[in-house]
Design an enzyme around this catalytic site. Structure first.
Site, PDB file in Angstrom:
ATOM      1  CE  LYS A  71     -15.325  -3.741   8.724  1.00  0.00           C
ATOM      2  NZ  LYS A  71     -15.028  -4.730   9.760  1.00  0.00           N
TER       3      LYS A  71
ATOM      4  CE1 TYR B 228     -17.125  -0.611   9.052  1.00  0.00           C
ATOM      5  CE2 TYR B 228     -18.492  -0.542   7.082  1.00  0.00           C
ATOM      6  CZ  TYR B 228     -18.119  -1.161   8.256  1.00  0.00           C
ATOM      7  OH  TYR B 228     -18.737  -2.323   8.636  1.00  0.00           O
TER       8      TYR B 228
END
Ligand SMILES: NC(=O)c1ccc[n+]([C@@H]2O[C@H](COP(=O)([O-])OP(=O)(O)OC[C@H]3O[C@@H](n4cnc5c(N)ncnc54)[C@H](OP(=O)(O)O)[C@@H]3O)[C@@H](O)[C@H]2O)c1
Length: 271
Positions: free
Chosen positions: A172, A168
């Site tokens: 990002k 994740y």
């Protein structure tokens, strides 16, 4: 009438963006979701009478659906858009509780998850931005906001030794760079692109976590508290969205926000 397109309004922070922004009848709010029927029902149950809300269906990984949403938005707004809020994201459970060395023990799953994270959180948002730029150029506010995370901040990872959420965080961090590149290209046209982190917000995603998983999250939270002694734990969506909307309103190219990566405080204070 200021117009907003917000992705991922079915639940979590996206829903709260939709709820707060559409509370002002002068705002026109268009929410993108994967299941229009379900969100239409939620809107009619919980936001009855808000004629300034429109829900469109588009998965971030479906280029043609995103393109169709631009045409539909244009019909609603009369050909322009003021704010694009890229909130929708694949928030994986796969990497939420284990460090990268453990995740990499299953290389097939590692690849599958990184491909999905990249497809949705990076490629999907790049397509979203590119497709909406013609409408944004005709808008007044000209602001594009990408929801990011303090997990993508290298200094924090190194200071706190944050092991969790590797995939994740990679997605990002990658999107933060894409946002800066869009800013580099379109700043001269008056478009503000920046990445905005909400802090840590309770959207119920740990509801099904096991006691062992909760222990791992607790260890990470202890690290956060050591680095930020004033932090009192996850915020509520209502407060996080209020804080982020204040940053969105004040942010400008003139004040140096173009391509930046900031928190809900408008700076590098992530919690
Ligand atoms: N909550 C936090 O503490 C926190 C912290 C840092 C950053 N953020 C960021 O804030 C944003 C919202 O997070 P959240 O906590 O509200 O997450 P969430 O509760 O998991 O909601 C994610 C939203 O994204 C949508 N979505 C997922 N995959 C999609 C796809 N392929 N195409 C289109 N939409 C898709 C979901 O729709 P479905 O209902 O269809 O699945 C849902 O509306 C995300 O960008 C997240 O990374 C959150």
């Amino acid at each position: 009438m200021p117009s907003y397109v917000i992705t991922g309004v079915s639940r979590g922070l996206g829903w709260e963006f939709l709820r707060q922004i559409s509370a002002n009848p002068n705002n026109q709010v268009i929410g993108l979701v994967r299941d229009k029927k379900a969100t239409d029902k939620r809107v009619s149950d919980q936001l009855a009478g808000r004629t300034n809300v429109n829900i469109l269906e588009a998965d971030l990984s479906d280029y043609d659906a995103l393109k169709a949403s631009v045409a539909a938005t244009s019909r609603i707004t009369g050909g322009s858009l003021d704010y694009l809020i890229a909130n929708g994201a694949y928030v994986s459970k796969w990497d939420a509780y284990d460090p990268i060395g453990v995740l990499a023990e299953d290389p097939k799953e590692l690849e599958k998850q990184l491909v999905t994270l990249t497809t949705v959180n990076i490629v999907g948002n790049i397509n979203l931005f590119k497709l909406y730029i013609p409408l944004l150029l005709k808008g007044q506010a000209k602001k594009v906001i990408s929801l990011t995370s303090g997990h993508a901040d290298l200094d924090s990872i190194n200071l706190i030794d944050i092991e969790l959420a590797a995939g994740y965080s990679i997605s990002k961090a990658g999107m933060n760079i894409a946002v800066a590149k869009f800013s580099a290209q379109y700043k001269k046209d008056g478009l503000l692109f920046f990445s905005l982190s909400p802090g840590v917000v309770d959207v119920g995603s740990q509801a099904d976590a096991t006691p062992e998983q909760m222990q791992k999250l607790g260890a990470m939270a202890a690290g956060f508290m050591k680095a930020y002694p004033e932090w009192k734990g996850p915020a509520q969506p209502e407060d996080a969205i209020r804080d982020m909307l204040a940053v969105i309103e004040k942010a400008s190219i003139e004040d140096g926000f173009g391509g930046s990566f900031v928190s809900h405080h408008g700076d590098k204070h992530w919690l």
